[in-house]
Design a protein around this motif. Structure first.
Motif, PDB file in Angstrom:
ATOM      1  N   LYS A  19       0.863  -1.180   0.000  1.00  0.00           N
ATOM      2  CA  LYS A  19       0.000   0.000   0.000  1.00  0.00           C
ATOM      3  C   LYS A  19       0.901   1.233   0.000  1.00  0.00           C
ATOM      4  N   ASP A  20       0.562   2.199  -0.834  1.00  0.00           N
ATOM      5  CA  ASP A  20       1.319   3.454  -0.885  1.00  0.00           C
ATOM      6  C   ASP A  20       0.865   4.396   0.218  1.00  0.00           C
ATOM      7  N   TYR A  21       1.825   4.933   0.939  1.00  0.00           N
ATOM      8  CA  TYR A  21       1.583   5.998   1.911  1.00  0.00           C
ATOM      9  C   TYR A  21       2.334   7.205   1.387  1.00  0.00           C
ATOM     10  N   ILE A  22       1.608   8.272   1.113  1.00  0.00           N
ATOM     11  CA  ILE A  22       2.222   9.471   0.539  1.00  0.00           C
ATOM     12  C   ILE A  22       2.131  10.611   1.535  1.00  0.00           C
ATOM     13  N   ILE A  23       3.305  11.154   1.863  1.00  0.00           N
ATOM     14  CA  ILE A  23       3.376  12.355   2.682  1.00  0.00           C
ATOM     15  C   ILE A  23       3.512  13.493   1.686  1.00  0.00           C
ATOM     16  N   HIS A  28       3.092  16.783   7.302  1.00  0.00           N
ATOM     17  CA  HIS A  28       3.801  15.813   8.144  1.00  0.00           C
ATOM     18  C   HIS A  28       3.248  14.402   7.946  1.00  0.00           C
ATOM     19  N   ARG A  29       1.918  14.280   7.919  1.00  0.00           N
ATOM     20  CA  ARG A  29       1.251  12.975   7.968  1.00  0.00           C
ATOM     21  C   ARG A  29       0.996  12.382   6.582  1.00  0.00           C
ATOM     22  N   SER A  30       1.015  11.054   6.551  1.00  0.00           N
ATOM     23  CA  SER A  30       0.630  10.346   5.331  1.00  0.00           C
ATOM     24  C   SER A  30      -0.855  10.006   5.367  1.00  0.00           C
ATOM     25  N   VAL A  31      -1.377   9.688   6.540  1.00  0.00           N
ATOM     26  CA  VAL A  31      -2.794   9.339   6.712  1.00  0.00           C
ATOM     27  C   VAL A  31      -3.242   9.749   8.103  1.00  0.00           C
ATOM     28  N   CYS A  32      -4.525   9.884   8.265  1.00  0.00           N
ATOM     29  CA  CYS A  32      -5.140  10.060   9.581  1.00  0.00           C
ATOM     30  C   CYS A  32      -6.127   8.917   9.742  1.00  0.00           C
ATOM     31  N   LYS A  33      -5.678   7.839  10.375  1.00  0.00           N
ATOM     32  CA  LYS A  33      -6.589   6.733  10.628  1.00  0.00           C
ATOM     33  C   LYS A  33      -6.239   6.124  11.973  1.00  0.00           C
ATOM     34  N   TYR A  34      -7.206   5.435  12.530  1.00  0.00           N
ATOM     35  CA  TYR A  34      -7.057   4.869  13.864  1.00  0.00           C
ATOM     36  C   TYR A  34      -7.330   3.379  13.803  1.00  0.00           C
ATOM     37  N   LYS A  35      -6.318   2.588  14.098  1.00  0.00           N
ATOM     38  CA  LYS A  35      -6.437   1.136  14.109  1.00  0.00           C
ATOM     39  C   LYS A  35      -5.732   0.633  15.367  1.00  0.00           C
ATOM     40  N   THR A  36      -6.370  -0.287  16.082  1.00  0.00           N
ATOM     41  CA  THR A  36      -5.782  -0.792  17.316  1.00  0.00           C
ATOM     42  C   THR A  36      -5.463  -2.278  17.193  1.00  0.00           C
ATOM     43  N   THR A  37      -4.618  -2.744  18.108  1.00  0.00           N
ATOM     44  CA  THR A  37      -4.212  -4.145  18.132  1.00  0.00           C
ATOM     45  C   THR A  37      -3.701  -4.496  19.531  1.00  0.00           C
ATOM     46  N   TYR A  38      -3.752  -5.766  19.849  1.00  0.00           N
ATOM     47  CA  TYR A  38      -3.094  -6.307  21.046  1.00  0.00           C
ATOM     48  C   TYR A  38      -1.847  -7.100  20.668  1.00  0.00           C
ATOM     49  N   ASN A  39      -1.527  -7.174  19.398  1.00  0.00           N
ATOM     50  CA  ASN A  39      -0.376  -7.941  18.931  1.00  0.00           C
ATOM     51  C   ASN A  39       0.912  -7.442  19.576  1.00  0.00           C
ATOM     52  N   GLU A  40       1.856  -8.372  19.720  1.00  0.00           N
ATOM     53  CA  GLU A  40       3.172  -8.064  20.280  1.00  0.00           C
ATOM     54  C   GLU A  40       4.290  -8.334  19.263  1.00  0.00           C
ATOM     55  N   ASP A  49      11.264   4.756  -2.489  1.00  0.00           N
ATOM     56  CA  ASP A  49      11.758   5.135  -3.817  1.00  0.00           C
ATOM     57  C   ASP A  49      12.626   6.382  -3.680  1.00  0.00           C
ATOM     58  N   GLU A  50      12.972   6.992  -4.806  1.00  0.00           N
ATOM     59  CA  GLU A  50      13.860   8.158  -4.806  1.00  0.00           C
ATOM     60  C   GLU A  50      13.297   9.339  -4.024  1.00  0.00           C
ATOM     61  N   SER A  51      11.991   9.356  -3.790  1.00  0.00           N
ATOM     62  CA  SER A  51      11.408  10.471  -3.045  1.00  0.00           C
ATOM     63  C   SER A  51      11.864  10.493  -1.584  1.00  0.00           C
ATOM     64  N   ALA A  52      12.492   9.402  -1.101  1.00  0.00           N
ATOM     65  CA  ALA A  52      13.023   9.371   0.264  1.00  0.00           C
ATOM     66  C   ALA A  52      14.290  10.214   0.401  1.00  0.00           C
ATOM     67  N   GLN A  53      14.854  10.634  -0.728  1.00  0.00           N
ATOM     68  CA  GLN A  53      16.043  11.483  -0.711  1.00  0.00           C
ATOM     69  C   GLN A  53      15.575  12.934  -0.591  1.00  0.00           C
ATOM     70  N   TYR A  54      15.971  13.584   0.474  1.00  0.00           N
ATOM     71  CA  TYR A  54      15.518  14.961   0.725  1.00  0.00           C
ATOM     72  C   TYR A  54      16.641  15.771   1.364  1.00  0.00           C
ATOM     73  N   PRO A 166       9.599  18.290   2.193  1.00  0.00           N
ATOM     74  CA  PRO A 166       9.991  19.272   1.181  1.00  0.00           C
ATOM     75  C   PRO A 166       9.413  18.966  -0.204  1.00  0.00           C
ATOM     76  N   HIS A 167       8.932  17.752  -0.395  1.00  0.00           N
ATOM     77  CA  HIS A 167       8.294  17.306  -1.646  1.00  0.00           C
ATOM     78  C   HIS A 167       7.458  16.074  -1.293  1.00  0.00           C
ATOM     79  N   ASN A 168       6.650  15.594  -2.214  1.00  0.00           N
ATOM     80  CA  ASN A 168       5.894  14.377  -1.952  1.00  0.00           C
ATOM     81  C   ASN A 168       6.852  13.217  -1.712  1.00  0.00           C
ATOM     82  N   ILE A 169       6.569  12.452  -0.669  1.00  0.00           N
ATOM     83  CA  ILE A 169       7.384  11.288  -0.325  1.00  0.00           C
ATOM     84  C   ILE A 169       6.482  10.071  -0.322  1.00  0.00           C
ATOM     85  N   LYS A 170       6.858   9.049  -1.106  1.00  0.00           N
ATOM     86  CA  LYS A 170       6.052   7.830  -1.185  1.00  0.00           C
ATOM     87  C   LYS A 170       6.779   6.675  -0.513  1.00  0.00           C
TER      88      LYS A 170
END
Length: 176
Positions: A19-23, A28-40, A49-54, A166-170
């Protein structure tokens, strides 16, 4: 009716399960969602991708840790107690780190460096006494401030602290 059903059943997950998360630039944020878990124990995969270079506006902020993925812990909000994978582009290298909030203070340490456009395997294991975070088989541990199993909420990709993207980050994530 069928058009409406097909619209809501459309998945934003690609053929490989990512799944793509784009900032977006200026955020600052890529998404605003609320999901919970008890997993450990968690296993996920990430591709940058190249967008991580900033380049940060303030050179000292290049050392800041962006947040990749993690969970709140100890039955508290994430600014009081949480563990995450973080990332930063530093000295022409993409670093993956652990990033922890404990008692309202934060700490971090580099786990490994990774390549752009490569699948990276991440694992987070929470025990009563510590967190173990692994990147492509390289593991680091850090103490945990509580013991027991707590309901946690998931923390998604986030850029910066006092700087915005500073730019879209995927970021492509799988298994979250």
């Amino acid at each position: 009716f069928f058009i409406l059903i097909s619209f809501f059943s459309c998945s934003k997950i690609d053929e490989n399960g990512f799944k793509d998360y784009i900032i977006k630039k200026g955020n600052h944020r890529s998404v605003c969602k609320y999901k919970t878990t008890y997993n450990e124990n968690f296993k996920l995969e990430v591709i940058f991708d190249e967008s991580a270079q900033y380049q940060s506006v303030d050179p000292i902020n290049q050392y800041d840790v962006n947040k990749l993925w993690g969970v709140s812990d100890c039955g508290q909000g994430h600014m009081k107690s949480s563990i995450r994978f973080g990332w930063r582009w530093l000295n022409d290298t993409l670093e993956i780190l652990w990033f922890k909030h404990q008692f309202g203070e934060f700490d971090f340490e580099t786990i490994a460096t990774v390549e752009i456009n490569q699948v990276n395997n991440l694992e987070l294991n929470i025990s009563d006494t510590e967190y173990t975070l692994s990147v492509n088989g390289v593991s680091k541990t850090t103490p945990r401030s509580c013991s027991g199993v707590y309901k946690k909420y998931i923390l998604y990709p986030y850029f910066g602290g006092d700087e915005v993207a500073p730019h879209n980050i995927k970021i492509k994530l799988k298994g979250v």
